[in-house]
Design an enzyme around this catalytic site. Sequence first.
Site, PDB file in Angstrom:
ATOM      1  N   HIS A 291       0.854  -1.124   0.152  1.00 12.55           N
ATOM      2  CA  HIS A 291      -0.007   0.049  -0.017  1.00 12.55           C
ATOM      3  C   HIS A 291       0.878   1.278   0.061  1.00 12.55           C
ATOM      4  CE1 HIS A 291       0.233   1.036   4.620  1.00 12.55           C
ATOM      5  NE2 HIS A 291       0.457  -0.095   4.627  1.00 12.55           N
TER       6      HIS A 291
ATOM      7  N   ASP B 188      -0.344   4.494   1.081  1.00 19.65           N
ATOM      8  CA  ASP B 188      -0.500   5.468   1.901  1.00 19.65           C
ATOM      9  C   ASP B 188       0.209   5.344   3.204  1.00 19.65           C
ATOM     10  OD1 ASP B 188      -2.328   3.178   2.427  1.00 19.65           O
ATOM     11  OD2 ASP B 188      -3.508   4.456   3.790  1.00 19.65           O
TER      12      ASP B 188
ATOM     13  N   ASP C 145       6.277   2.008   6.477  1.00 18.50           N
ATOM     14  CA  ASP C 145       4.779   1.217   6.196  1.00 18.50           C
ATOM     15  C   ASP C 145       4.164   2.051   5.323  1.00 18.50           C
ATOM     16  OD1 ASP C 145       2.508   0.324   6.649  1.00 18.50           O
ATOM     17  OD2 ASP C 145       2.385   1.003   8.635  1.00 18.50           O
TER      18      ASP C 145
ATOM     19  N   GLU D 152      -4.892   1.691   3.073  1.00 17.96           N
ATOM     20  CA  GLU D 152      -4.740   0.783   3.907  1.00 17.96           C
ATOM     21  C   GLU D 152      -5.049   1.005   5.432  1.00 17.96           C
ATOM     22  OE1 GLU D 152      -2.764  -2.424   6.511  1.00 17.96           O
ATOM     23  OE2 GLU D 152      -2.380  -0.156   6.028  1.00 17.96           O
ATOM     24  N   GLU D 153      -4.302   2.477   5.540  1.00 18.02           N
ATOM     25  CA  GLU D 153      -4.225   2.811   6.977  1.00 18.02           C
ATOM     26  C   GLU D 153      -5.720   3.457   7.600  1.00 18.02           C
ATOM     27  OE1 GLU D 153      -1.725   2.306   8.735  1.00 18.02           O
ATOM     28  OE2 GLU D 153       0.188   2.128   7.376  1.00 18.02           O
TER      29      GLU D 153
ATOM     30  N   ASP E 203       4.420  -6.122   3.938  1.00 18.78           N
ATOM     31  CA  ASP E 203       3.978  -5.028   4.777  1.00 18.78           C
ATOM     32  C   ASP E 203       4.377  -5.385   6.161  1.00 18.78           C
ATOM     33  OD1 ASP E 203       3.007  -2.364   5.691  1.00 18.78           O
ATOM     34  OD2 ASP E 203       0.907  -3.117   5.521  1.00 18.78           O
TER      35      ASP E 203
ATOM     36  N   HIS F 215       4.501   4.374  12.223  1.00 21.75           N
ATOM     37  CA  HIS F 215       3.215   5.337  12.575  1.00 21.75           C
ATOM     38  C   HIS F 215       4.097   6.278  13.645  1.00 21.75           C
ATOM     39  CE1 HIS F 215      -0.291   2.818  11.513  1.00 21.75           C
ATOM     40  NE2 HIS F 215       0.534   2.767  10.534  1.00 21.75           N
TER      41      HIS F 215
HETATM   42 ZN   LIG Z   1       1.158  -1.180   6.319  1.00 20.46          ZN
END
Ligand SMILES: [Zn+2]
Length: 415
Positions: free
Chosen positions: A84, A86, A147, A181-182, A204, A387
């Site tokens: 992903h 994003d 990520d 995805e997030e 991921d 994150h």
């Molecule tokens: Zn991820």
Amino acid sequence: MTHPFTSSAASRFLRYVTFDTQSDERSQSYPSTPGQLVLLNRLVDELKELGVADASIDQYGYVMAALPATPGKEQVPAIGFIAHVDTSPEVSGANVRPIVHKNYDGRDLVLPDDPSLVLREADNPELKGQHGHDIITASGLTLLGSDDKSGVAEIMAAAEYLATHPDIPHGPIKIGFTPDEEVGRGTQYFDVTRFGARFAYTLDGPQCGELEIENFSADAMTVTFKGFNAHPGYAKGRMVSAVKLASEFVHRLPRHGLSPETTQGYEGYVHPHTIEGGVERSVVKMLLRDFATRGLDEKARMLTDLAEEVVRPFPTASVEVERHESYRNMKEVLDRYPEVIEHAKAATKRAGLTPLFRQIRGGTDGARLSFMGLPTPNLFAGEHNIHSRLEWTSVQDMDKAVEVIIEICRGWAGA
Ligand SMILES: [Zn+2]
């Protein structure tokens, strides 16, 4: 075996992280932010530059591409690789300034744009295995975006390697890059049929060598208590407060287990995350988690019994329980296709790594895809401290992930 693609994944990664692709859960559009489309379109161009002629983007932003099988391998099942684009809505992903800390030796890595942020080995045990590696961090003001731009860069580097090494036998290979995805919408419009893979792998995950083949089964539950209101000055013997019923229910939940704050590993939980209401009506919203779906049924029964017990002494009170399925453990699907895991395990070993199995205490796009007909476990991509402004990855781990992808392709082709 050493592959000469050392710089490809990392150099792509260093470019991709400069695109602001933060997703936004409040947005009504799909993808949730226009920045994601900029990178997704760029990936289509780069795939075409690699000679992947049919690379395309659809109306939702999904990028799909196919590498044809090498001669004689057309009958091998088509295998997909998905990542992903994003990044988390929680931390800024704008103007990311990646820094490569060459030849890491255990020293403190100070992030120059906010020197109060220091990546220390003592706080990050996973750094111990990274001596001699080149560590990539952000500069202190943003997340890094490993990520999942690590996964994106690794899949692109693998595609480049396969395109430039026609001697490596492989079946049909499919590539997918997804938005959002997030914010939990990564697979909302994913067209499994158009993608055309029989099995797939998301890239991921964290630690080198890790394979994720199971995740929580998850339900949401709404417990609505109905009380009986009266003027509080004249309520004796009449009022039944739904506020107190809801509180009593929460109070009677297990104290020493079955909660997020008391469980880990394979333990499930029930989690009252929202409580709202008044005397007439109060609502407790709950999350139920268990690795076995039948464990969810037990938890749901326990909560229903408890809620009914709480209202039983009050004839004018009642309770309603609603349960909604959120997602399911992909292992229920993957158990039917052991070869998907076996190929990942064998490829990990051939890349010189020890396969490590780890369970995901949450959901994953791969789990949703598995139940949409595309069995999809998750592979490591080299993501750490996700994150967070202390997010980091390693050039050498990214190259290992590329190697695992190549070995998976080779393995499915029986080579
Ligand atoms: Zn991820």
